[in-house]
Design a protein around this motif. Sequence first.
Motif, PDB file in Angstrom:
ATOM      1  N   THR A 154       0.810  -1.220   0.000  1.00  0.00           N
ATOM      2  CA  THR A 154       0.000   0.000   0.000  1.00  0.00           C
ATOM      3  C   THR A 154       0.839   1.264   0.000  1.00  0.00           C
ATOM      4  N   GLY A 155       2.132   1.127   0.283  1.00  0.00           N
ATOM      5  CA  GLY A 155       2.996   2.308   0.264  1.00  0.00           C
ATOM      6  C   GLY A 155       4.290   2.052   0.997  1.00  0.00           C
ATOM      7  N   THR A 156       5.291   2.866   0.693  1.00  0.00           N
ATOM      8  CA  THR A 156       6.569   2.805   1.397  1.00  0.00           C
ATOM      9  C   THR A 156       6.816   4.161   2.042  1.00  0.00           C
ATOM     10  N   ALA A 157       7.531   4.152   3.177  1.00  0.00           N
ATOM     11  CA  ALA A 157       7.787   5.400   3.891  1.00  0.00           C
ATOM     12  C   ALA A 157       8.988   5.220   4.809  1.00  0.00           C
ATOM     13  N   THR A 158       9.434   6.330   5.354  1.00  0.00           N
ATOM     14  CA  THR A 158      10.501   6.303   6.357  1.00  0.00           C
ATOM     15  C   THR A 158       9.857   6.245   7.735  1.00  0.00           C
ATOM     16  N   ALA A 159      10.346   5.365   8.593  1.00  0.00           N
ATOM     17  CA  ALA A 159       9.783   5.216   9.937  1.00  0.00           C
ATOM     18  C   ALA A 159      10.045   6.467  10.768  1.00  0.00           C
ATOM     19  N   ALA A 160       9.327   6.597  11.861  1.00  0.00           N
ATOM     20  CA  ALA A 160       9.462   7.778  12.721  1.00  0.00           C
ATOM     21  C   ALA A 160      10.886   7.928  13.237  1.00  0.00           C
ATOM     22  N   THR A 161      11.564   6.788  13.493  1.00  0.00           N
ATOM     23  CA  THR A 161      12.973   6.817  13.890  1.00  0.00           C
ATOM     24  C   THR A 161      13.733   5.817  13.029  1.00  0.00           C
ATOM     25  N   LEU A 163      -1.392  -4.494   8.231  1.00  0.00           N
ATOM     26  CA  LEU A 163      -0.026  -4.947   8.484  1.00  0.00           C
ATOM     27  C   LEU A 163       0.979  -3.873   8.088  1.00  0.00           C
ATOM     28  N   THR A 164       1.985  -3.689   8.919  1.00  0.00           N
ATOM     29  CA  THR A 164       3.071  -2.756   8.608  1.00  0.00           C
ATOM     30  C   THR A 164       4.388  -3.433   8.940  1.00  0.00           C
ATOM     31  N   VAL A 165       5.323  -3.404   7.991  1.00  0.00           N
ATOM     32  CA  VAL A 165       6.671  -3.924   8.224  1.00  0.00           C
ATOM     33  C   VAL A 165       7.610  -2.740   8.410  1.00  0.00           C
ATOM     34  N   VAL A 166       8.314  -2.725   9.553  1.00  0.00           N
ATOM     35  CA  VAL A 166       9.331  -1.705   9.797  1.00  0.00           C
ATOM     36  C   VAL A 166      10.683  -2.414   9.727  1.00  0.00           C
TER      37      VAL A 166
END
Length: 505
Positions: free
Chosen positions: A413-420, A458-461
Motif C-alpha cells: 500500500t505504500g513505502t515510507a521512512t519510519a518515525a525513527t 499490516l506494517t513492516v518496519v
Amino acid sequence: MAGSHKAGSARGGSRKGAVGVPRRRRRGKVRLVLALLAALLVLAVAGVGWLYFELNGDIRTFDDGGVSGDRPAASAKGQNVLVIGSDSRAGDNVQYGHGSGDIGRSDTAFLMHVHADHKHATAISIPRDTLVDVPPCKLPSGEWTRTRHNVMFNSAFSVGDTAKGNPACTQNTVEKLTGLRVDHTVVVDFAGFAKMTEAVGGVRVCVPKDIYEGDLNPNRHARGERLFTKGVQDVSGQKALDYVRIRHGIGDGSDIGRIQRQQAFIASLMKKVKGQGLNPTTLFPLAKAATGSLTVDPGLGSADKLISFAMSMKSIDLHNTKFVTLPWRYEGARVAIVRPQADALFAALRADRTVDGKDAGGEQKSPSVKPDPAPSAPASGAGVSVAVHNGTTTKGLAARAADMLKAGGYTVTGTATAATQDFVHTVIEYGPGDRAHADALAQRFPGALLRPAKAPGLTVVLGSTYAADPAQAATPAATPSEVPSEVADKARSADDDICSGLSYG
C-alpha cells in the motif's frame, strides 16, 4: 481403736490432700505452658510479619515510567532479568568504592535468560565499552532524550547524571539491542554486593597470581600492599568487591578479562547459595542484605515477590547455567559488536534454545518422533495488503523490500521512512484479526518481532539486520536459531572449575 482410726483418717485425709494439691498445680502448669506456647506462637507470627515488613521497608524501586513504549512483545518463552552493577560512591558505597563521585555509572551488566523449563539459564555479559545505539530515555525533568548512536553501553545508565543512575534507560538499550523483552531489572551497588557476600559466609574464588594494591588502582604508581595471595580462597565484603573489580595486573588488563572473573565469581556464589539450600531460612539473611542495597523494578518491589522469584529458580541446574560474553571485537579503545554472531545469539534466546542447541521450551519430544520436515516456501501473499517502512538510514531499503513482497503476491500500500531510523530488528505490526497474516509474513523476515497494534492492517518496519543482508528475507530459516559455535565453545558453566578460564589475554 477409735482414736487410732481417727488418727488414721486424719492421716488418710492428709495423704488425699497431698495428692490433690499437686494435681491442681499440674493443671495450672499445663495451662501456663499452653499460654506460653500460644504467646510464643503469636510472637513468632508477629516476628515473621515484622521481618517481612522490615524487608519491604528496605526495598527501593526505580520509576518504570522511563521504560520505552517501543518494546519487544512479551513472550511465554522464558524470563529475562537484567542485572546492572552500579559504581556510584554515594551513601554507604563511599566506604567500598576507593574513589569519589556520586553519579551512578554502570560498572558491569549482564542479561540472564531463564528458560521456560526452569532448568536452564543463559547469562550474556555486555562489556561496558561496547558501542551501541541508546534509544530515547527519560530525564529526571520528565523530558526524553533523542537516540544516540555509536556510544558506549555504560553511558545509558548515566543519562540524567543522578546518584541512583538510570536503570530504565539501560533496560531500553538492552531491549533495543537484543529484541528480548526484559521482565525484571535489578541494580546492585557496591554496598549491596559486599553485604550479600558476607551474608552467605564468603564466596570461594581462585586467584591466578599475587595481587597488590597497585593492580586495583594503577594511579598509585607503586605496588603497595599485597591484597591477594595466589590460589583458592574465600572472600567477602571489601575483598570480594576488590576481586571482581580488578582489571590491571591480570591478563591484558581489559574489561573483557574482568568479565571472565566476574562470571566465575557469580557462578561460585550460585554454587554457595544452592549448597546452603534454597529455603526461607537460608534465603532470609541474603534477602535482608540484598533489599537494603538493591534497586529493582516495581515487579520485584516486595519481599514476597523477591523471595518468590528466587525460589522459582531453585530447579535450575548449575551445569545448565551458562555464562557467555556478547560477541565482540576491539574497535580502537572501544568494543564493537560482531554480527551476525550476536544476532544469532539473541535469536536463539528468543526461540528459547540453550547454548548447546536444545529447545528449553518445557516440552520434550520423544526420541521416536521424527524430526520436522524442512520448511516449505512462504505462503502466497495474494489478497493481503502491507505497508513498508524503513527503520534504518539505508537508502532505498523499503523499495527493495516492497519489490520482494510484490513478487510474493502481496499488495504493498505504500513505502515510507519510519518515525525513527534506529531499528535493529525488523518489526511486523498487525491489527486486530491479522495475527495469522502476520505469522505468514514473518516467514519472509526471519528473526522479525511481531507486535500487536490498535490500527487494522499490516506494517513492516525494516531493521538494520535486514539492511545488512536483505537476501535473507527471500526464504524462511531452514533450521531453528542456534548459538554460534564460537560463542558456545567459550561458554562457562556454573559448575566449572573456579580456576579455569579466568582471564582473557
